[in-house]
Design a protein around this motif. Structure first.
Motif, PDB file in Angstrom:
ATOM      1  N   HIS A   1       0.834  -1.203   0.000  1.00 44.78           N
ATOM      2  CA  HIS A   1       0.000   0.000   0.000  1.00 44.78           C
ATOM      3  C   HIS A   1       0.871   1.256   0.000  1.00 44.78           C
ATOM      4  O   HIS A   1       0.639   2.193  -0.778  1.00 44.78           O
ATOM      5  CB  HIS A   1      -0.900   0.010   1.236  1.00 44.78           C
ATOM      6  CG  HIS A   1      -2.248  -0.612   1.018  1.00 44.78           C
ATOM      7  ND1 HIS A   1      -3.132  -0.151   0.070  1.00 44.78           N
ATOM      8  CD2 HIS A   1      -2.877  -1.643   1.650  1.00 44.78           C
ATOM      9  CE1 HIS A   1      -4.249  -0.870   0.124  1.00 44.78           C
ATOM     10  NE2 HIS A   1      -4.114  -1.789   1.058  1.00 44.78           N
ATOM     11  N   LEU A   2       1.842   1.307   0.891  1.00 41.80           N
ATOM     12  CA  LEU A   2       2.728   2.474   0.983  1.00 41.80           C
ATOM     13  C   LEU A   2       3.431   2.730  -0.337  1.00 41.80           C
ATOM     14  O   LEU A   2       3.424   3.857  -0.858  1.00 41.80           O
ATOM     15  CB  LEU A   2       3.759   2.248   2.100  1.00 41.80           C
ATOM     16  CG  LEU A   2       4.948   3.224   2.148  1.00 41.80           C
ATOM     17  CD1 LEU A   2       4.469   4.647   2.384  1.00 41.80           C
ATOM     18  CD2 LEU A   2       5.951   2.799   3.222  1.00 41.80           C
ATOM     19  N   VAL A   3       4.030   1.692  -0.904  1.00 38.36           N
ATOM     20  CA  VAL A   3       4.826   1.862  -2.129  1.00 38.36           C
ATOM     21  C   VAL A   3       3.925   2.169  -3.326  1.00 38.36           C
ATOM     22  O   VAL A   3       4.331   2.875  -4.251  1.00 38.36           O
ATOM     23  CB  VAL A   3       5.715   0.624  -2.368  1.00 38.36           C
ATOM     24  CG1 VAL A   3       6.481   0.742  -3.678  1.00 38.36           C
ATOM     25  CG2 VAL A   3       6.683   0.468  -1.206  1.00 38.36           C
ATOM     26  N   SER A   4       2.702   1.678  -3.320  1.00 41.10           N
ATOM     27  CA  SER A   4       1.758   2.026  -4.379  1.00 41.10           C
ATOM     28  C   SER A   4       1.559   3.535  -4.444  1.00 41.10           C
ATOM     29  O   SER A   4       1.577   4.140  -5.517  1.00 41.10           O
ATOM     30  CB  SER A   4       0.419   1.324  -4.139  1.00 41.10           C
ATOM     31  OG  SER A   4      -0.558   1.762  -5.048  1.00 41.10           O
ATOM     32  N   CYS A   5       1.381   4.156  -3.278  1.00 36.41           N
ATOM     33  CA  CYS A   5       1.201   5.612  -3.243  1.00 36.41           C
ATOM     34  C   CYS A   5       2.481   6.335  -3.656  1.00 36.41           C
ATOM     35  O   CYS A   5       2.442   7.299  -4.429  1.00 36.41           O
ATOM     36  CB  CYS A   5       0.779   6.040  -1.837  1.00 36.41           C
ATOM     37  SG  CYS A   5       0.326   7.779  -1.693  1.00 36.41           S
ATOM     38  N   LEU A   6       3.618   5.871  -3.172  1.00 39.17           N
ATOM     39  CA  LEU A   6       4.891   6.496  -3.541  1.00 39.17           C
ATOM     40  C   LEU A   6       5.146   6.369  -5.043  1.00 39.17           C
ATOM     41  O   LEU A   6       5.587   7.324  -5.699  1.00 39.17           O
ATOM     42  CB  LEU A   6       6.039   5.860  -2.756  1.00 39.17           C
ATOM     43  CG  LEU A   6       5.990   5.966  -1.224  1.00 39.17           C
ATOM     44  CD1 LEU A   6       7.235   5.333  -0.614  1.00 39.17           C
ATOM     45  CD2 LEU A   6       5.856   7.410  -0.776  1.00 39.17           C
ATOM     46  N   ALA A   7       4.884   5.186  -5.604  1.00 41.74           N
ATOM     47  CA  ALA A   7       5.128   4.957  -7.032  1.00 41.74           C
ATOM     48  C   ALA A   7       4.235   5.840  -7.880  1.00 41.74           C
ATOM     49  O   ALA A   7       4.671   6.368  -8.917  1.00 41.74           O
ATOM     50  CB  ALA A   7       4.896   3.485  -7.374  1.00 41.74           C
ATOM     51  N   GLU A   8       2.976   6.007  -7.479  1.00 41.52           N
ATOM     52  CA  GLU A   8       2.082   6.872  -8.246  1.00 41.52           C
ATOM     53  C   GLU A   8       2.632   8.294  -8.321  1.00 41.52           C
ATOM     54  O   GLU A   8       2.507   8.974  -9.350  1.00 41.52           O
ATOM     55  CB  GLU A   8       0.691   6.895  -7.614  1.00 41.52           C
ATOM     56  CG  GLU A   8      -0.269   7.812  -8.351  1.00 41.52           C
ATOM     57  CD  GLU A   8      -1.654   7.859  -7.744  1.00 41.52           C
ATOM     58  OE1 GLU A   8      -2.409   8.778  -8.115  1.00 41.52           O
ATOM     59  OE2 GLU A   8      -1.986   7.002  -6.912  1.00 41.52           O
ATOM     60  N   HIS A   9       3.259   8.744  -7.245  1.00 34.08           N
ATOM     61  CA  HIS A   9       3.812  10.103  -7.218  1.00 34.08           C
ATOM     62  C   HIS A   9       5.263  10.146  -7.695  1.00 34.08           C
ATOM     63  O   HIS A   9       5.888  11.218  -7.649  1.00 34.08           O
ATOM     64  CB  HIS A   9       3.723  10.664  -5.798  1.00 34.08           C
ATOM     65  CG  HIS A   9       2.325  11.008  -5.378  1.00 34.08           C
ATOM     66  ND1 HIS A   9       1.766  12.239  -5.620  1.00 34.08           N
ATOM     67  CD2 HIS A   9       1.364  10.269  -4.766  1.00 34.08           C
ATOM     68  CE1 HIS A   9       0.522  12.255  -5.152  1.00 34.08           C
ATOM     69  NE2 HIS A   9       0.249  11.074  -4.643  1.00 34.08           N
ATOM     70  N   ARG A  10       5.787   8.999  -8.124  1.00 31.44           N
ATOM     71  CA  ARG A  10       7.189   8.889  -8.550  1.00 31.44           C
ATOM     72  C   ARG A  10       8.125   9.426  -7.470  1.00 31.44           C
ATOM     73  O   ARG A  10       9.098  10.137  -7.743  1.00 31.44           O
ATOM     74  CB  ARG A  10       7.405   9.600  -9.895  1.00 31.44           C
ATOM     75  CG  ARG A  10       6.809   8.846 -11.063  1.00 31.44           C
ATOM     76  CD  ARG A  10       6.981   9.556 -12.387  1.00 31.44           C
ATOM     77  NE  ARG A  10       5.924  10.521 -12.600  1.00 31.44           N
ATOM     78  CZ  ARG A  10       5.789  11.291 -13.654  1.00 31.44           C
ATOM     79  NH1 ARG A  10       6.683  11.203 -14.624  1.00 31.44           N
ATOM     80  NH2 ARG A  10       4.808  12.141 -13.771  1.00 31.44           N
TER      81      ARG A  10
ATOM     82  N   LEU B   1       0.339  -2.516  -7.905  1.00 32.34           N
ATOM     83  CA  LEU B   1       1.402  -1.599  -8.330  1.00 32.34           C
ATOM     84  C   LEU B   1       2.526  -1.595  -7.307  1.00 32.34           C
ATOM     85  O   LEU B   1       3.710  -1.711  -7.667  1.00 32.34           O
ATOM     86  CB  LEU B   1       0.826  -0.183  -8.500  1.00 32.34           C
ATOM     87  CG  LEU B   1       1.849   0.943  -8.695  1.00 32.34           C
ATOM     88  CD1 LEU B   1       2.670   0.741  -9.969  1.00 32.34           C
ATOM     89  CD2 LEU B   1       1.147   2.303  -8.717  1.00 32.34           C
ATOM     90  N   GLY B   2       2.193  -1.467  -6.019  1.00 28.45           N
ATOM     91  CA  GLY B   2       3.222  -1.492  -4.989  1.00 28.45           C
ATOM     92  C   GLY B   2       3.991  -2.800  -4.970  1.00 28.45           C
ATOM     93  O   GLY B   2       5.213  -2.814  -4.817  1.00 28.45           O
ATOM     94  N   GLN B   3       3.285  -3.907  -5.134  1.00 27.45           N
ATOM     95  CA  GLN B   3       3.958  -5.210  -5.154  1.00 27.45           C
ATOM     96  C   GLN B   3       4.974  -5.283  -6.285  1.00 27.45           C
ATOM     97  O   GLN B   3       6.102  -5.751  -6.093  1.00 27.45           O
ATOM     98  CB  GLN B   3       2.916  -6.318  -5.323  1.00 27.45           C
ATOM     99  CG  GLN B   3       2.012  -6.537  -4.134  1.00 27.45           C
ATOM    100  CD  GLN B   3       0.842  -7.452  -4.476  1.00 27.45           C
ATOM    101  OE1 GLN B   3       0.485  -7.612  -5.637  1.00 27.45           O
ATOM    102  NE2 GLN B   3       0.240  -8.054  -3.461  1.00 27.45           N
ATOM    103  N   ALA B   4       4.564  -4.838  -7.478  1.00 29.92           N
ATOM    104  CA  ALA B   4       5.451  -4.931  -8.639  1.00 29.92           C
ATOM    105  C   ALA B   4       6.702  -4.080  -8.450  1.00 29.92           C
ATOM    106  O   ALA B   4       7.821  -4.512  -8.779  1.00 29.92           O
ATOM    107  CB  ALA B   4       4.697  -4.511  -9.905  1.00 29.92           C
TER     108      ALA B   4
END
Length: 780
Positions: free
Chosen positions: A505-514, A758-761
């Motif tokens: 969940h955390l990384v999904s949000c970070l990845a969306e914002h690059r 997305l976060g998992q990937a």
């Protein structure tokens, strides 16, 4: 077929001194990009060619000098079709040659790096005008489209996006349609679904037994049935919907009974924005989302006293609304009631039905009639759903209108597949600097959904042109077996790495914002398997894609029945009451088997410890007298939110309650004691809910401030299904910003479990890249 070469102003062939090879990548196929390039080159009297290639659009353009061609490149970016999305333009100067005018060449064969397929787009204004123009040859033709609108993703079986690779290949173009298709100056040039009544798909009306209803105009007859309170199954762009007059309470209740859906809100389709104003409040941001080419369902506040049946969205202050996005919808709503329930035709989170025969077999006990057509749907795609929170539109379900548009990533790397979650499942393939998030799949609790899941995994590989080096899945013990479902039969298996649910969940949000630095993550949801074997769900993490520290969490409480408590808020309330009081007060659980429940809690039988924020919402909703059983996921939380408001309210008691293994626990005992006291005093549910929302916000702002002091980090990412709650989210963002935090909030990726693939990937890619010690929790 190549368009004829254009010979310049004097009609002569010339050799010009400067020639460029231009490769344009992004969403540039199926959106009128090649005819745009053709018209631009002709206007500027340049020579060369344009064609679709496996990884985008290739242009060779020749002019008098580089300055002239630089002007072409600038206009290429500035004036590109509205539906296109240019991500990259590679330019190489090549040797000039003798050429004659500018042409559009046939597409090259598929290769290893397919381009982006455009999403399905709502009908454009030009096609809408033609649809209702009695002088137009497509008057009232329900499959009208052009390069700016119509089905794309749901009819595409292979790349590149050309008619032979779509489900339109069996419809032979008539002379008039072929003329449009082959004319670079026509807005239907290479519009792959192009058709008319003479050569394209047709539709018909049949009864519940599959017998044809012989009427001059099936659409008019279907509209009359809806006016009479009947239920009509309608085949749309991405699958079947069930439609009924939304203003007819008896008809809505009949649909609920037949579908076995007692309280989960129905989405509605409204004829136009003017009519919508009678029923809902609609801000400028909400209207822009409704009228966008994606045409999602938008959750709007109901107007009090508007006369809507309570059965549309019981206990909910919002209504999911969409505007007609296909010509079929427009024609139906022009003659039927102006407000229709338009809910996906499926059962218990199974995939939306797309096949005519299956619809008749499975929906015959629900629908009174079926409005069907003969254009096959290659892949199901539900309606997207979103809400305006904290000043912008945010997706809660990313599907039709957005999929398969890629999401840009901060950096490149290996191809990795994120396997998603059990609920609200999606898949995500990362390739290079892009992430391809699949359409909404649903809950993986039945064979049809698992079969659909496998098909989408295969389709995602086909569309992206890559086979993953690794699959990243949830670390719940049951998920490794489920992840093998993505790998199909007869193919070489790839390694699987397990990723903790809330880390994803955390990384999904970070990845969306690059965003690639470490951040504080406030992750609030129902449940996820923790690294300590307990159930997590109310977490404050500090980390990035390489790993995380669990800094703080809600104090874990026993959850009687485990997963069963998610559908029975009274069970969650029993766990919290036992944690707070050491017993189950009889006055709080009259009518329930509280003595047996107390015995379970005292012996710790089938009572896993959980720090779930979702179950805390359930418990408070129960104590407030709102909901004792959920008929759909999140019902208690929705009803608690709907009864509450931001207002100026004092929080209940809160603070830290010791720590264990370095994790600071946020106390829930004083909060539950205050809520129970308020309930016993007969305080209104709205007051209890409002104070509870304020308490949750203050608890996690306190934890975030302490994490910031310890780590020096000022960026906070919010993720998890609880942040679908607009009241809590708005309050949390304001409070964090008030104390000087920078807040990252999901926008185009769902904050719920639909976004964790997305976060998992991204975490799986980091694992491959570094084999970091910080990720060793995945191998325990």
């Amino acid at each position: 077929m190549a368009a004829p070469a254009d010979r310049g102003a004097e009609g002569v062939t010339s050799a010009l001194p400067c020639r460029l090879r231009v490769m344009v990548r992004g969403t540039v196929q199926g959106v009128g990009f090649r005819p745009f390039v053709y018209r631009l080159a002709r206007e500027m009297q340049l020579e060369g060619m344009v064609r679709n290639e496996p990884d985008g659009v290739r242009i060779e353009v020749q002019g008098r000098d580089r300055d002239e061609l630089d002007g072409f490149l600038q206009r290429l970016r500035d004036e590109a079709p509205a539906m296109s999305a240019i991500r990259m333009v590679d330019v190489e100067e090549i040797e000039s040659c003798t050429s004659a005018g500018f042409s559009i060449e046939s597409s090259s064969l598929p290769g290893d790096s397919p381009p982006s397929i455009p999403p399905d787009l709502a009908i454009c204004s030009s096609c809408r005008r033609e649809l209702f123009d009695p002088e137009d040859r497509r008057y009232r033709y329900p499959f009208i489209n052009c390069t700016a609108c119509g089905p794309r993703f749901t009819i595409t079986e292979a790349v590149p996006y050309d008619r032979p690779n779509t489900t339109m290949r069996s419809f032979q173009l008539c002379e008039a349609c072929a003329g449009e298709y082959d004319d670079p100056l026509d807005r239907r040039f290479h519009a792959q679904p192009n058709a008319c009544v003479a050569c394209g798909p047709g539709f018909s009306l049949v009864d519940a037994g599959g017998n044809g209803i012989d009427v001059p105009d099936p659409l008019e007859r279907a509209a009359a049935m809806l006016r009479d309170g009947m239920i009509v199954a309608l085949k749309g762009i991405g699958g079947f919907h069930l439609a009924v007059d939304a203003s007819n309470s008896a008809a809505v209740e009949r649909l609920r009974i037949r579908k076995g859906r007692p309280r989960k809100p129905f989405a509605v389709m409204v004829r136009d924005a003017g009519l919508l104003e009678r029923y809902c409040w609609c801000s400028m941001e909400e209207q822009q989302a409704l009228e966008s080419p994606a045409a999602p369902v938008v959750l709007l506040r109901k107007r009090a006293g508007a006369g809507l049946p309570e059965a549309l969205a019981p206990g909910n202050d919002r209504l999911g609304v969409m505007l007609p996005y296909s010509p079929l919808h427009l024609l139906l709503l022009a003659s039927s009631p102006g407000l229709l329930v338009m809910t996906s035709a499926n059962f218990s989170e199974e995939p939306i039905i797309t096949d005519n025969r299956e619809a008749l077999q499975r929906l015959g006990g629900i629908a009174d009639a079926f409005l069907i057509h003969d254009r096959p749907i290659a892949y199901p795609c539900d309606d997207s759903v979103g809400i305006v929170m904290a000043g912008r539109f945010r997706l809660l379900r990313r599907s039709r209108g957005y999929v398969p548009l890629p999401l840009p990533l901060a950096c490149g790397g290996a191809a990795v597949l994120g396997a998603g979650a059990e609920l609200k499942s999606t898949l995500c393939m990362v390739r290079g600097h892009e992430a391809f998030l699949s359409q909404h799949i649903g809950d993986l609790k039945n064979e049809p959904s698992l079969r659909h899941y496998r098909e989408i995994a295969t389709h995602l590989e086909r569309l992206t042109g890559v086979h993953p080096e690794i699959v990243a899945c949830d670390m719940h013990p049951a998920f490794c077996g489920r992840t093998s479902q993505t790998q199909g039969s007869g193919r070489q298996a790839v390694p699987v790495v397990q990723v903790q649910h809330h880390h994803a969940h955390l990384v999904s949000c970070l990845a969306e914002h690059r965003y690639e630095e470490k951040a504080i993550g406030i992750i609030l949801d129902g449940s996820g398997y923790g690294t300590d074997g307990t159930v997590w769900g109310g977490e404050l993490l500090v980390g990035d894609a390489a790993g995380f520290e669990r800094f703080a969490a809600l104090h874990p409480v026993p959850l009687p029945g485990g997963d069963a408590a998610a559908m029975r808020p009274w069970r969650a309330a029993a766990g919290y009451a036992f944690h707070a009081f050491g017993e189950l007060p009889a006055d709080l659980f009259r009518g329930y088997e509280w003595e047996g429940m107390l015995a379970l809690l005292k012996t710790s039988v089938n009572t896993p410890l959980a720090s779930s924020c979702g179950r805390l919402f359930d418990a408070v909703a129960y104590f407030a007298g709102l909901c004792d059983e959920n008929s759909y996921e999140g019902q208690a939380a929705v009803e608690l939110m709907s009864a509450s408001d931001e207002g100026t309210v004092e929080p209940y008691a809160f603070g830290f309650d010791g720590q264990s293994n370095g994790v600071r626990y946020l106390a829930v005992t004083p909060l539950i004691a205050d809520v129970v006291k308020a309930a016993r005093l007969g305080r209104p549910a709205g007051e209890i809910g409002s104070r509870f929302h304020r308490t949750v916000v203050e608890m996690f702002v306190l934890a975030a401030r302490e994490a910031s002091v310890v780590s020096g980090i000022r960026t906070v990412a919010l993720s998890g299904g609880v942040f679908q709650n607009p009241l809590l989210t708005t309050m949390m963002v304001r409070s964090l910003e008030h104390v000087g935090m920078d807040v990252l909030l999901h926008g185009c990726v769902p904050c719920n479990d639909g976004g964790i693939s997305l976060g998992q990937a991204v975490i799986g890619r980091e694992y491959l890249k570094k084999k970091s010690c910080a990720l060793q929790y995945q191998e325990k």
